[in-house]
Each structure stands twice: as C-alpha cells, then as structure tokens.
Design a protein around this motif. Structure first.
Motif, PDB file in Angstrom:
ATOM      1  N   GLU A  25       0.823  -1.193   0.000  1.00 61.21           N
ATOM      2  CA  GLU A  25       0.000   0.000   0.000  1.00 61.21           C
ATOM      3  C   GLU A  25       0.870   1.261   0.000  1.00 61.21           C
ATOM      4  O   GLU A  25       1.697   1.464   0.888  1.00 61.21           O
ATOM      5  CB  GLU A  25      -0.923   0.007   1.226  1.00 61.21           C
ATOM      6  N   LYS A  26       0.675   2.085  -0.998  1.00 61.88           N
ATOM      7  CA  LYS A  26       1.440   3.318  -1.175  1.00 61.88           C
ATOM      8  C   LYS A  26       1.232   4.300  -0.026  1.00 61.88           C
ATOM      9  O   LYS A  26       2.140   5.038   0.351  1.00 61.88           O
ATOM     10  CB  LYS A  26       1.042   3.967  -2.501  1.00 61.88           C
ATOM     11  N   TYR A  27       0.030   4.292   0.563  1.00 61.95           N
ATOM     12  CA  TYR A  27      -0.299   5.266   1.604  1.00 61.95           C
ATOM     13  C   TYR A  27      -0.267   4.637   2.998  1.00 61.95           C
ATOM     14  O   TYR A  27      -1.001   5.049   3.897  1.00 61.95           O
ATOM     15  CB  TYR A  27      -1.673   5.874   1.309  1.00 61.95           C
ATOM     16  N   ALA A  28       0.584   3.658   3.184  1.00 55.39           N
ATOM     17  CA  ALA A  28       0.663   2.920   4.445  1.00 55.39           C
ATOM     18  C   ALA A  28       0.951   3.828   5.639  1.00 55.39           C
ATOM     19  O   ALA A  28       0.315   3.705   6.699  1.00 55.39           O
ATOM     20  CB  ALA A  28       1.736   1.831   4.358  1.00 55.39           C
ATOM     21  N   LYS A  29       1.883   4.738   5.494  1.00 54.22           N
ATOM     22  CA  LYS A  29       2.254   5.609   6.613  1.00 54.22           C
ATOM     23  C   LYS A  29       1.099   6.497   7.033  1.00 54.22           C
ATOM     24  O   LYS A  29       0.823   6.665   8.232  1.00 54.22           O
ATOM     25  CB  LYS A  29       3.467   6.461   6.233  1.00 54.22           C
ATOM     26  N   SER A  30       0.390   7.070   6.076  1.00 53.15           N
ATOM     27  CA  SER A  30      -0.755   7.929   6.363  1.00 53.15           C
ATOM     28  C   SER A  30      -1.876   7.143   7.023  1.00 53.15           C
ATOM     29  O   SER A  30      -2.495   7.603   7.992  1.00 53.15           O
ATOM     30  CB  SER A  30      -1.259   8.578   5.072  1.00 53.15           C
ATOM     31  N   ILE A  31      -2.140   5.940   6.525  1.00 57.78           N
ATOM     32  CA  ILE A  31      -3.195   5.094   7.093  1.00 57.78           C
ATOM     33  C   ILE A  31      -2.856   4.721   8.529  1.00 57.78           C
ATOM     34  O   ILE A  31      -3.693   4.810   9.432  1.00 57.78           O
ATOM     35  CB  ILE A  31      -3.402   3.835   6.233  1.00 57.78           C
ATOM     36  N   ALA A  32      -1.609   4.314   8.761  1.00 59.10           N
ATOM     37  CA  ALA A  32      -1.185   3.925  10.102  1.00 59.10           C
ATOM     38  C   ALA A  32      -1.286   5.097  11.073  1.00 59.10           C
ATOM     39  O   ALA A  32      -1.744   4.946  12.213  1.00 59.10           O
ATOM     40  CB  ALA A  32       0.245   3.396  10.060  1.00 59.10           C
ATOM     41  N   SER A  33      -0.870   6.261  10.629  1.00 56.50           N
ATOM     42  CA  SER A  33      -0.923   7.458  11.475  1.00 56.50           C
ATOM     43  C   SER A  33      -2.366   7.788  11.862  1.00 56.50           C
ATOM     44  O   SER A  33      -2.663   8.105  13.025  1.00 56.50           O
ATOM     45  CB  SER A  33      -0.288   8.639  10.747  1.00 56.50           C
ATOM     46  N   ASN A  34      -3.274   7.682  10.906  1.00 57.02           N
ATOM     47  CA  ASN A  34      -4.677   7.993  11.184  1.00 57.02           C
ATOM     48  C   ASN A  34      -5.345   6.927  12.055  1.00 57.02           C
ATOM     49  O   ASN A  34      -6.268   7.229  12.818  1.00 57.02           O
ATOM     50  CB  ASN A  34      -5.446   8.169   9.879  1.00 57.02           C
ATOM     51  N   ILE A  35      -4.891   5.683  11.937  1.00 54.83           N
ATOM     52  CA  ILE A  35      -5.401   4.630  12.823  1.00 54.83           C
ATOM     53  C   ILE A  35      -5.042   4.959  14.269  1.00 54.83           C
ATOM     54  O   ILE A  35      -5.891   4.899  15.180  1.00 54.83           O
ATOM     55  CB  ILE A  35      -4.825   3.251  12.420  1.00 54.83           C
ATOM     56  N   VAL A  36      -3.782   5.324  14.491  1.00 55.88           N
ATOM     57  CA  VAL A  36      -3.326   5.641  15.847  1.00 55.88           C
ATOM     58  C   VAL A  36      -4.061   6.861  16.397  1.00 55.88           C
ATOM     59  O   VAL A  36      -4.473   6.889  17.569  1.00 55.88           O
ATOM     60  CB  VAL A  36      -1.798   5.863  15.859  1.00 55.88           C
ATOM     61  N   SER A  37      -4.271   7.862  15.549  1.00 55.20           N
ATOM     62  CA  SER A  37      -4.991   9.062  15.988  1.00 55.20           C
ATOM     63  C   SER A  37      -6.442   8.740  16.331  1.00 55.20           C
ATOM     64  O   SER A  37      -6.982   9.208  17.342  1.00 55.20           O
ATOM     65  CB  SER A  37      -4.948  10.137  14.896  1.00 55.20           C
ATOM     66  N   SER A  38      -7.087   7.936  15.506  1.00 56.77           N
ATOM     67  CA  SER A  38      -8.506   7.614  15.701  1.00 56.77           C
ATOM     68  C   SER A  38      -8.746   6.799  16.965  1.00 56.77           C
ATOM     69  O   SER A  38      -9.739   6.999  17.669  1.00 56.77           O
ATOM     70  CB  SER A  38      -9.038   6.852  14.488  1.00 56.77           C
ATOM     71  N   ARG A  39      -7.853   5.865  17.259  1.00 55.93           N
ATOM     72  CA  ARG A  39      -8.078   5.000  18.424  1.00 55.93           C
ATOM     73  C   ARG A  39      -7.893   5.737  19.749  1.00 55.93           C
ATOM     74  O   ARG A  39      -8.295   5.244  20.802  1.00 55.93           O
ATOM     75  CB  ARG A  39      -7.167   3.772  18.349  1.00 55.93           C
ATOM     76  N   LYS A  40      -7.290   6.909  19.715  1.00 53.04           N
ATOM     77  CA  LYS A  40      -7.189   7.724  20.928  1.00 53.04           C
ATOM     78  C   LYS A  40      -8.563   8.234  21.343  1.00 53.04           C
ATOM     79  O   LYS A  40      -8.826   8.447  22.531  1.00 53.04           O
ATOM     80  CB  LYS A  40      -6.240   8.899  20.686  1.00 53.04           C
ATOM     81  N   GLU A  41      -9.419   8.424  20.357  1.00 48.02           N
ATOM     82  CA  GLU A  41     -10.771   8.898  20.635  1.00 48.02           C
ATOM     83  C   GLU A  41     -11.705   7.744  20.982  1.00 48.02           C
ATOM     84  O   GLU A  41     -12.553   7.861  21.864  1.00 48.02           O
ATOM     85  CB  GLU A  41     -11.324   9.637  19.406  1.00 48.02           C
ATOM     86  N   LYS A  42     -11.530   6.629  20.282  1.00 44.33           N
ATOM     87  CA  LYS A  42     -12.409   5.475  20.472  1.00 44.33           C
ATOM     88  C   LYS A  42     -11.741   4.226  19.902  1.00 44.33           C
ATOM     89  O   LYS A  42     -11.116   4.277  18.839  1.00 44.33           O
ATOM     90  CB  LYS A  42     -13.745   5.719  19.757  1.00 44.33           C
ATOM     91  N   ARG A  43     -11.850   3.106  20.597  1.00 46.03           N
ATOM     92  CA  ARG A  43     -11.306   1.851  20.099  1.00 46.03           C
ATOM     93  C   ARG A  43     -11.959   1.509  18.759  1.00 46.03           C
ATOM     94  O   ARG A  43     -13.173   1.650  18.584  1.00 46.03           O
ATOM     95  CB  ARG A  43     -11.565   0.731  21.106  1.00 46.03           C
ATOM     96  N   ILE A  44     -11.143   1.063  17.812  1.00 41.44           N
ATOM     97  CA  ILE A  44     -11.635   0.687  16.480  1.00 41.44           C
ATOM     98  C   ILE A  44     -12.145  -0.749  16.561  1.00 41.44           C
ATOM     99  O   ILE A  44     -11.372  -1.685  16.786  1.00 41.44           O
ATOM    100  CB  ILE A  44     -10.514   0.811  15.432  1.00 41.44           C
ATOM    101  N   GLU A  45     -13.447  -0.934  16.365  1.00 40.00           N
ATOM    102  CA  GLU A  45     -14.066  -2.245  16.599  1.00 40.00           C
ATOM    103  C   GLU A  45     -14.577  -2.929  15.339  1.00 40.00           C
ATOM    104  O   GLU A  45     -14.666  -4.153  15.301  1.00 40.00           O
ATOM    105  CB  GLU A  45     -15.238  -2.101  17.583  1.00 40.00           C
ATOM    106  N   THR A  46     -14.968  -2.159  14.324  1.00 38.61           N
ATOM    107  CA  THR A  46     -15.652  -2.762  13.179  1.00 38.61           C
ATOM    108  C   THR A  46     -14.922  -2.509  11.858  1.00 38.61           C
ATOM    109  O   THR A  46     -14.077  -1.612  11.759  1.00 38.61           O
ATOM    110  CB  THR A  46     -17.089  -2.222  13.045  1.00 38.61           C
ATOM    111  N   THR A  47     -15.309  -3.302  10.862  1.00 33.72           N
ATOM    112  CA  THR A  47     -14.711  -3.176   9.533  1.00 33.72           C
ATOM    113  C   THR A  47     -14.987  -1.804   8.923  1.00 33.72           C
ATOM    114  O   THR A  47     -14.085  -1.185   8.356  1.00 33.72           O
ATOM    115  CB  THR A  47     -15.260  -4.270   8.603  1.00 33.72           C
TER     116      THR A  47
END
Length: 319
Positions: free
Chosen positions: A152-174
């Motif tokens: 995935e070309k945008y792996a770093k951006s996706i990973a960064s946004n995953i970490v940011s999002s889970r600070k607000e709420k645990r990621i539970e669903t697809t």
C-alpha cells in the motif's frame, strides 16, 4: 452450515496432480471440499487427507464426506503437514491459498470491507484479531505491515490515522476501519480500486501468519512427496506467488558452480521439475467467478529427496 466456496482452477489443479487411483493425496486447504471431492472421484483404493484450519470448514467437510471411508479430515494448519502425515509420503499435495468465499461472505468473520462487522479476520477463529492489532500496534509497526503485506502506497498515512482515531475510540468494526482508510488517501487513489483492499489484505496476512506459514510449509510439502509426486499451489496475490515461484525454482536448480568452472564440483542436481510454468483461470471461469481474476496455479514434480546440506541425494551419497 452452508460453506459455499468456488473451487478456483479446479480442473487445472486436479489434472496437475496426475492422480493415481490407489495414491495418497493431501488437500491442504480443503475449505468446502470442492477440490477434495474431485480428487476422491478419481480414487479407487487410494486415500485423501483433507486439512483446514477453519473449524467451520471442518464441520462442513465431516458432513459432506461422511459416506466416504477413505478420507481423513484434520483441523490444523498446513505447515504441520509432516506431523499430520506421520511418516507417510503423498503422491500429490494441493494448496489453494488465501481466504475462502465463505469467509468473505460471512460478515461476522470480519474479512470483507464490503460488510460492516466485528474486525476479526481469524481463519482459525482463535488468537489475536485484526481489531487487537489496529488498537495496540505502534504507527511504525502498522506502517510496516500495511506496506509490506498490502503493498500500500499510503501505508504511513493510514497507520498514522489509525493511531490518531483510536485515541478517541477503540476501532471495533470493519466499516470504522474503512472510513479511516478512506480519509487517509487522496481522491484519485480512492477511485482506482476500493481503498481498503490492500490494508485489509495486509492485516489478514498478519493476523493469520500466512506468509510465514507458507514459507515453512512449501519445503515441508515438497519433502512429504514421494519421488514422482506433484505439489500444486494456487496463489491470489503477488507476495504469495513470488514466494511459490522462487521456491519451486530452487527445487529445480541443479549445479551452482560458477560459470567459469570447466566441470561441476558441487554435485548438485535438481530435486524437482516444473510440471508447467503457471496457469491462470480461463475466460469462462472469470465470467463465472470474478474473484478468481488474480489466481495463479503453479506445479512442481519431485524427482528425488532434497539434501539441504550438500546438494546430494540419498542415492548419490551412497555411491
């Protein structure tokens, strides 16, 4: 339980095994039993071992083959093939890699980015889930997985946004993860293909240890063949196919002496030969099952036992 699964390259893969009526065959990823049934149809006095790591598949296989007395059904991963065979040698071994149609179409298994469900992705229905990974791994670890396993070309951006999002709420669903991925990519990239496809592939591979198991299993499968036996493998993405192609090439490699040597001094001769280079689904199959578009079949025949120490077969060492 209805375990629906289209058997990709069914005729081509079964033909590649060159089935002997009284032979021993192994379907390493039996799933709904499509390939296994075709093998059984050609046996008369022979035996089939059907392996799958998915307990749902095992229940379906037991029901489907309850009238057969020449089938062993094993709930395990194919990297354990040597212990499963327990000293027996097979005339043919088949592995149809990747995720099954049943797993994709069963929303609660969490494999599909088209269905909202718990973020699971476990083929064995046990162990660490994809949700566990996205909510615990560092941005660096997530970047590596998404980049290396999803290409995935945008792996770093996706990973960064995953970490940011889970600070607000645990990621539970697809769908929660899909939305994060969409917000991590430019509009042009989102139009080319489904934006979550590569990331979901990467997480699935990591959750199930697919490439590590495959790398180990290819040698084990080849070693479990009788001389003259065939190993056939169906892959569904470039990482798998590259691994299979290179490993088959290593089985077929002979002399490794430098070209400038006038005669061979290494004594290495090929342990295998390609049955054919590769085969893809026909146009008819692609029309019937578009999911098979990325499938690739490769097959290798064993000529002799491998010797990983000095390249000599058991016969050569006795001369």
């Amino acid at each position: 339980m209805e375990f629906s699964h289209y058997s990709v390259l069914k005729n081509e893969s079964i033909d590649a095994l060159e089935i002997k009526k009284d032979g021993l065959y192994v379907d390493c990823t039996a799933g709904g039993g499509g390939h296994s049934l075709e093998i059984l149809k050609r046996l008369d006095g022979g035996r089939l071992i059907a392996i799958d790591r998915d307990p749902d598949a095992i229940e379906v296989l037991k029901e489907r083959f309850k009238g057969f007395d020449n089938v062993e059904i094993v709930n395990d991963t194919f990297d354990n093939i040597k212990s499963i065979l327990n000293g027996r040698k097979a005339d043919g071994i088949l592995a149809d890699l990747g995720v099954s149609s049943f797993q994709l179409d069963t929303a609660e298994r969490g494999f599909s980015f088209h269905k909202d469900a718990p973020l699971d992705m476990r083929m064995s229905k046990s162990g660490v889930t994809a949700a566990d990974l996205v909510n615990s791994l560092s941005a660096g670890e997530l970047t590596r997985i998404i980049r290396d396993y999803g290409e995935e070309k945008y792996a770093k951006s996706i990973a960064s946004n995953i970490v940011s999002s889970r600070k607000e709420k645990r990621i539970e669903t697809t769908f929660e993860l899909v939305e994060i991925i969409k917000n991590s990519m430019p509009m042009k990239a989102k139009r080319e293909a489904h934006p979550a496809r590569r990331t979901f592939q990467a997480l699935r591979i990591e959750v199930n240890g697919e490439l590590e198991k495959l790398s180990f299993a290819l040698d084990e499968m080849f070693d479990c063949l009788k001389e003259g036996g065939v190993l056939a493998v169906i892959t569904f993405h470039s990482l798998e196919d590259r691994m299979v192609k290179q490993r088959f090439a290593s089985f077929c490699q002979g002399c490794t002496c430098p070209r400038e040597f006038p005669v061979c001094v290494c004594g290495k001769t090929p342990s295998g030969e390609l049955v054919f280079k590769s085969k893809k689904p026909s146009e008819g199959e692609l029309e019937e099952n578009p999911r098979s578009r990325s499938a690739m079949l490769r097959a290798v025949r064993k000529l002799k036992e491998r010797d990983i120490n000095n390249g000599l077969s058991d016969t050569e060492k006795s001369i």
